[in-house]
Design an enzyme around this catalytic site. Structure first.
Site, mmCIF file in Angstrom:
data_model
loop_
_atom_site.group_PDB
_atom_site.id
_atom_site.type_symbol
_atom_site.label_atom_id
_atom_site.label_comp_id
_atom_site.label_asym_id
_atom_site.label_seq_id
_atom_site.Cartn_x
_atom_site.Cartn_y
_atom_site.Cartn_z
ATOM 1 N N SER B 123 0.839 -1.200 0.000
ATOM 2 C CA SER B 123 0.000 0.000 0.000
ATOM 3 C C SER B 123 0.871 1.246 0.000
ATOM 4 O O SER B 123 2.000 1.232 0.498
ATOM 5 C CB SER B 123 -0.866 -0.014 1.260
ATOM 6 N N TYR B 147 -0.609 -0.082 10.033
ATOM 7 C CA TYR B 147 -0.893 -0.744 8.756
ATOM 8 C C TYR B 147 0.275 -0.556 7.782
ATOM 9 O O TYR B 147 0.741 -1.502 7.153
ATOM 10 C CB TYR B 147 -2.176 -0.140 8.179
ATOM 11 N N LYS B 151 2.794 -3.499 6.307
ATOM 12 C CA LYS B 151 2.951 -3.725 4.866
ATOM 13 C C LYS B 151 4.423 -3.611 4.463
ATOM 14 O O LYS B 151 4.933 -4.411 3.669
ATOM 15 C CB LYS B 151 2.105 -2.726 4.075
#
Lengths: 321, 321
Positions: B123, B147, B151
């Site tokens: 992402s 997050y 990632k």
């Protein structure tokens, strides 16, 4: 009383750090504990605990002592991490994962009052080529070794656990530390020290790469200084970017050898024997050569400004003649 | 026969990907399996397996089937990873760790012949500010969310397991996917779709940020295209840098709303209600705004070139009126 814990305290940098903390009384009145799998026989005379940093139960026990400052130095070196893939990830990444979770559990058990400073020794191995002439503070981490990938993964964890307030950590991307005292180790970078240390001790040294190889160095004394400076740094100044490229000195192997010639003469230099090693050359070709570490310099980190100075530090601190 | 496994196959992108694979017959004669915790009732009609991607035993069972191509899409979304710290790391990082080790075990059990293509959906959350005007392919990953950190850690593992030849993987840093069909999800970015989707369906939508917010978008159709393109890419072209910034379209929320006005008129736009949300604004302020994804474009990845086009894709593929 302040509790200071050095993970990897039996290693070369751990010993230098412990020695500096005691000599300069960096944490007055503090309780200093070194943790490692083993310790040198004539090591720094402080309390030691023996164990495996990759053992989650052991790490929870260490965290339960709620150290105020933790220096996380323990690692499998680059050559070994490349040769023993599973071991490298286990010790160099999963051990940090277990440590951070153990510290988070202590933070939560304390009602949020316990929030230790964690100083993690990352490495310039988090970078991979191709490189700009000088690597800036915004250059990507694209490691081309397992060691570098493991260090970069730890940086991400240290930053995120810090952002959430469980710890107050930062990651120091150490230059290659040179001149390392003592024996060669399994790091692929070991020869950068070997070609200076062995000749100064009257021993032949193998040079496995071309003398045109350029690399980024700082002394063991500078490394210990980085670590104690980081322990006292106001981490708000990092503005969320908690991994730092540190100052060092960039030179070629030929320039290292010239400095050795100036310091010790041609007969010492003659002890360096070129024996090309394709494996080491392959790894070293992927390593950084030069940096512009503006942030770390602005934050007060300092290193040597010539390779002659790096050799002088070895002569002053370590020469065993 | 080629075996294709989509982890997170029940999610929106997983379903779009499965639909595209079938519609365009991307892997002729292949056996396609979707894995997820749950599947939509009227989902793409292919074989499904239900389970938890964070369960190491389950992941080993999936790896034992020796899929030739694995799309690793399963994740806890950004808002939930921020709210549920342990869950986020467990699903978004440790699940990848277990998957990669399970695939490595199969590689070794096969005598080295099994080496699956793994396409991992990373992402743009791997980035953190401050940013340049356009983020280039060499800009650092300094995520400011859990997050993003998770990632980025997965990217490092995917690259290193690939470098060692255990798998042949790459990581795609997806733009924010917009317009997502169906219900809003727990991603902090959910409103970027909501302010288009809800009004087009005659429903009020909340806008939690200022309309000056600039962001980076691509459609679900483009996302499915990225994934199938990556599955067939010659990874030697990546030269060891296996995480890619993908193409997308950069615009402000005001420009999104202008595009909606052009496509659907003022009455539809009137359904957008500004309701500032400090938490979401705080997260979004740390997100990337624009990119120069030269590498991915040179490698043949394509996305929309206007927000009108992004809305058109929603109207063609998903509008439920």
């Amino acid at each position: 009383m302040t509790n200071i814990l050095i993970l990897g305290g039996g290693g070369m940098i751990g010993q230098k750090l412990a020695g500096r903390i005691i000599e300069h009384d960096i944490f007055p009145g503090a309780n200093l504990v070194l943790f490692d799998r083993a310790f040198p026989p004539a090591g720094v005379p402080v309390k030691t605990v023996t164990g495996d940093v990759a053992d989650p139960a052991m790490v929870r026990t260490l965290a339960a002592g709620r150290p105020d400052v933790i220096f996380a130095l323990a690692a499998v070196v680059s050559g070994q991490a490349e040769a023993e893939f599973a071991l490298g990830w286990d010790v160099n990444m999963m051990a940090m994962w277990h440590l951070l979770n153990a510290l988070k559990a202590e933070h939560e058990a304390s009602g949020g009052t316990y929030c230790p400073r964690l100083v993690f020794t990352s490495s310039i191995a988090v970078f991979g080529g191709p490189y700009p002439d000088k690597i800036g503070d915004e250059f990507l981490s694209a490691p081309q070794t397992s060691y570098g990938a493991q260090k970069a993964a730890c940086e991400l964890m240290v930053t995120d656990f810090s952002r959430k307030g469980f710890i107050d950590g930062l990651s120091l991307r150490l230059p290659t530390i040179c001149v390392r005292p003592g024996k060669a180790n399994a790091a692929a970078s070991s020869f950068f020290s070997g070609i200076i240390r062995e000749p100064l001790n009257g021993i032949e040294a193998v040079l496995p790469v071309a003398d045109t190889v350029r690399h980024w160095h700082a002394s063991p004394r500078a490394a210990a200084g980085f670590l104690t400076h980081a322990a006292g740094l106001d981490t708000n100044l990092l503005q969320g970017r908690r991994a730092l490229n540190l100052p060092g000195f960039s030179c070629t192997v030929a320039e290292q050898i010239e400095a050795l010639r100036r310091v010790a003469g041609q007969k010492v230099v003659d002890l360096i024997k070129p024996v090309p090693d394709q494996t080491i050359m392959g790894m070293v070709n992927g390593w950084p050569r030069d940096f512009a570490p503006d942030r770390a310099i602005a934050l007060g980190f300092t290193a040597e400004s010539s390779f002659d100075e790096i050799i002088s530090v070895y002569l002053e601190d370590d020469l065993s003649l």
